[in-house]
Design an enzyme around this catalytic site. Structure first.
Site, PDB file in Angstrom:
ATOM      1  CE  LYS A  78      94.378  -6.398  21.096  1.00  0.00           C
ATOM      2  NZ  LYS A  78      92.999  -6.257  21.566  1.00  0.00           N
ATOM      3  CB  THR A 101      97.019  -4.722  18.349  1.00  0.00           C
ATOM      4  OG1 THR A 101      96.141  -4.416  19.427  1.00  0.00           O
ATOM      5  CG2 THR A 101      96.900  -6.191  17.995  1.00  0.00           C
ATOM      6  CE  LYS A 124      96.690  -2.983  13.826  1.00  0.00           C
ATOM      7  NZ  LYS A 124      96.966  -3.104  15.243  1.00  0.00           N
ATOM      8  CG  LEU A 184     102.116   4.926  17.770  1.00  0.00           C
ATOM      9  CD1 LEU A 184     103.624   4.887  17.599  1.00  0.00           C
ATOM     10  CD2 LEU A 184     101.520   6.204  17.197  1.00  0.00           C
ATOM     11  N   PRO A 185      98.905   2.705  15.556  1.00  0.00           N
ATOM     12  CG  PRO A 185      97.779   3.958  13.934  1.00  0.00           C
ATOM     13  CD  PRO A 185      98.866   4.060  14.958  1.00  0.00           C
TER      14      PRO A 185
HETATM   15  P1  NAD Z   1      93.596   5.470  16.370  1.00  0.00           P
HETATM   16  O1  NAD Z   1      93.827   5.447  14.891  1.00  0.00           O
HETATM   17  O2  NAD Z   1      92.348   6.058  16.926  1.00  0.00           O
HETATM   18  O3  NAD Z   1      94.836   6.258  17.064  1.00  0.00           O
HETATM   19  C1  NAD Z   1      96.149   6.235  16.629  1.00  0.00           C
HETATM   20  C2  NAD Z   1      96.790   7.580  16.965  1.00  0.00           C
HETATM   21  O4  NAD Z   1      98.175   7.507  16.607  1.00  0.00           O
HETATM   22  C3  NAD Z   1      96.187   8.739  16.166  1.00  0.00           C
HETATM   23  O5  NAD Z   1      95.919   9.827  17.044  1.00  0.00           O
HETATM   24  C4  NAD Z   1      97.292   9.102  15.154  1.00  0.00           C
HETATM   25  O6  NAD Z   1      97.319  10.487  14.841  1.00  0.00           O
HETATM   26  C5  NAD Z   1      98.522   8.683  15.916  1.00  0.00           C
HETATM   27  N1  NAD Z   1      99.665   8.355  15.049  1.00  0.00           N
HETATM   28  C6  NAD Z   1      99.689   7.530  13.978  1.00  0.00           C
HETATM   29  N2  NAD Z   1     100.938   7.402  13.506  1.00  0.00           N
HETATM   30  C7  NAD Z   1     101.714   8.172  14.307  1.00  0.00           C
HETATM   31  C8  NAD Z   1     103.103   8.449  14.353  1.00  0.00           C
HETATM   32  N3  NAD Z   1     103.940   7.905  13.447  1.00  0.00           N
HETATM   33  N4  NAD Z   1     103.569   9.269  15.323  1.00  0.00           N
HETATM   34  C9  NAD Z   1     102.714   9.822  16.227  1.00  0.00           C
HETATM   35  N5  NAD Z   1     101.382   9.594  16.243  1.00  0.00           N
HETATM   36  C10 NAD Z   1     100.909   8.776  15.288  1.00  0.00           C
HETATM   37  O7  NAD Z   1      93.783   3.957  16.853  1.00  0.00           O
HETATM   38  P2  NAD Z   1      93.294   3.286  18.244  1.00  0.00           P
HETATM   39  O8  NAD Z   1      91.920   2.732  18.069  1.00  0.00           O
HETATM   40  O9  NAD Z   1      93.597   4.212  19.391  1.00  0.00           O
HETATM   41  O10 NAD Z   1      94.269   2.007  18.280  1.00  0.00           O
HETATM   42  C11 NAD Z   1      95.639   2.098  18.654  1.00  0.00           C
HETATM   43  C12 NAD Z   1      96.168   0.675  18.786  1.00  0.00           C
HETATM   44  O11 NAD Z   1      95.399  -0.037  19.781  1.00  0.00           O
HETATM   45  C13 NAD Z   1      96.066  -0.165  17.493  1.00  0.00           C
HETATM   46  O12 NAD Z   1      97.199  -0.999  17.364  1.00  0.00           O
HETATM   47  C14 NAD Z   1      94.785  -0.970  17.719  1.00  0.00           C
HETATM   48  O13 NAD Z   1      94.796  -2.162  16.956  1.00  0.00           O
HETATM   49  C15 NAD Z   1      94.857  -1.222  19.214  1.00  0.00           C
HETATM   50  N6  NAD Z   1      93.559  -1.459  19.899  1.00  0.00           N
HETATM   51  C16 NAD Z   1      92.422  -0.765  19.554  1.00  0.00           C
HETATM   52  C17 NAD Z   1      91.223  -1.031  20.235  1.00  0.00           C
HETATM   53  C18 NAD Z   1      89.947  -0.286  19.877  1.00  0.00           C
HETATM   54  O14 NAD Z   1      88.859  -0.752  20.309  1.00  0.00           O
HETATM   55  N7  NAD Z   1      90.002   0.822  19.162  1.00  0.00           N
HETATM   56  C19 NAD Z   1      91.183  -1.966  21.268  1.00  0.00           C
HETATM   57  C20 NAD Z   1      92.359  -2.623  21.627  1.00  0.00           C
HETATM   58  C21 NAD Z   1      93.537  -2.354  20.932  1.00  0.00           C
END
Ligand code: NAD
Length: 300
Positions: free
Chosen positions: A170, A95, A239, A64-65
């Site tokens: 991380k 993260t 974030k 999750l975000p």
């Molecule tokens: P994203 O915004 O694409 O996905 C988040 C998902 O969570 C969405 O589908 C959203 O609908 C869902 N969501 C949000 N709140 C929710 C809730 N309360 N209940 C259920 N679902 C919920 O984000 P992402 O890029 O997949 O990143 C996710 C995590 O991974 C973050 O913490 C980010 O910092 C970390 N991360 C991202 C990357 C990258 O390159 N994108 C790389 C490493 C780590």
């Protein structure tokens, strides 16, 4: 194993698909119905509540975000943990900051539920190919038990210490990676404004201490091609740096470089780039300074 997965976004979607490919029984939950549909089309079951996904899971993965989303989804009034059996395990792969991670872990422990933190490194492409870097924190026995699930998603595994230390690693890594990205875009913009071409800057920097992975790999794949589709979104990078800045202050020191990166990212978000890839940092500078950093052959 019976695996639940909450958060099926840019990263979580393909990671969940790889858990399914690994032969596990998968139940998924996301606020976005389209994200759920992509997984059910591959054979996952959809849960309609957090409780339902908790009940279906020996191992529950969250991707999750932000910290409050993880805490709410797991421990909130309607959260998944209330429906999970003692002996089950939560793996948070988002993260988030180590303090929140450890607070969640302690609350789960009271219920007899283990917590392993395994945030991920690399990119959304590696999420698709199951070749993420995994930074793991937790008790050895808990990690061992959930390794068959983790191994579906990553192939470079680092045991960082007790529960919360994966998140500490991380957060530290992303402070560094993100400040380097901000520094790259600023330096390239200054160089271009002075009249240098990208080709000259890159050729010279390749031979100096200015060379870095963002410049070698990340920028050529996205920003230099005119592509700021997410990727790693500005709001998520902000974030991550915000978490690191707050953690530094809690430890009693002022993170001066982190403050600069955070200001850069917050400004980009205020100017409408929150949901764009961090490649947008370069495009914003180009627009503001009336310059062109990207090679002239790229039209976007
Ligand atoms: P994203 O915004 O694409 O996905 C988040 C998902 O969570 C969405 O589908 C959203 O609908 C869902 N969501 C949000 N709140 C929710 C809730 N309360 N209940 C259920 N679902 C919920 O984000 P992402 O890029 O997949 O990143 C996710 C995590 O991974 C973050 O913490 C980010 O910092 C970390 N991360 C991202 C990357 C990258 O390159 N994108 C790389 C490493 C780590």
């Amino acid at each position: 194993m019976k695996v639940g997965f909450i958060g099926l976004g840019v990263m979580g979607g393909p990671m969940a698909a790889n858990v399914l490919k690994g032969g596990h029984e998968l139940t998924v939950y996301d606020l976005n119905p389209a994200a759920v549909a992509r997984l059910t089309a591959l054979g996952a079951k959809a849960a309609s509540t957090l409780r339902e996904v908790g009940q279906a899971s020996e191992v529950l993965v969250t991707m999750l975000p932000e910290p409050q989303h993880v805490e709410g989804a797991v421990l909130g009034e309607q959260g998944a943990a209330a429906a999970m059996a003692p002996g089950s395990t939560v793996i948070d792969m988002s993260t988030i900051d180590p303090a929140t991670s450890q607070r969640i872990g302690a609350a789960l422990k009271v219920r007899g539920i283990a917590m392993v933190d395994s945030p991920v490194g690399k990119t959304s492409e590696h999420a698709v190919t199951g070749t993420l870097t995994l930074m793991i924190g937790g008790e050895a026995a808990d990690i061992e038990r959930v390794r068959p699930v983790l191994d579906c998603m990553g192939n470079q595994v680092f045991l960082c210490g007790g529960q919360g230390m994966g998140h500490a690693m991380k957060m530290t890594n992303n402070l560094l990676a993100t400040t380097i990205m901000c520094a790259n875009t600023e330096a390239l913009a200054i160089g271009a404004k002075c009249g240098l071409t990208l080709e000259t800057m890159v050729e010279v920097m390749k031979t100096t201490m200015g060379w870095n992975q963002q410049l070698a790999v990340a920028l050529p794949k996205k920003a230099f091609l005119g592509d700021d589709s997410p990727g790693f979104m500005v709001k998520l990078a902000a974030k991550d740096v915000r978490l690191a800045v707050a953690a530094a202050r809690q430890q009693g020191f002022e993170p001066l470089v982190g403050n600069g990166a955070l200001a850069t990212l917050d400004r980009a978000a205020q100017l409408g780039r929150a949901d764009r890839d961090t490649a947008a940092l370069l495009f914003l500078r180009e627009e503001e300074l009336g310059i062109r950093v990207r090679p002239a052959t790229v039209s976007a």
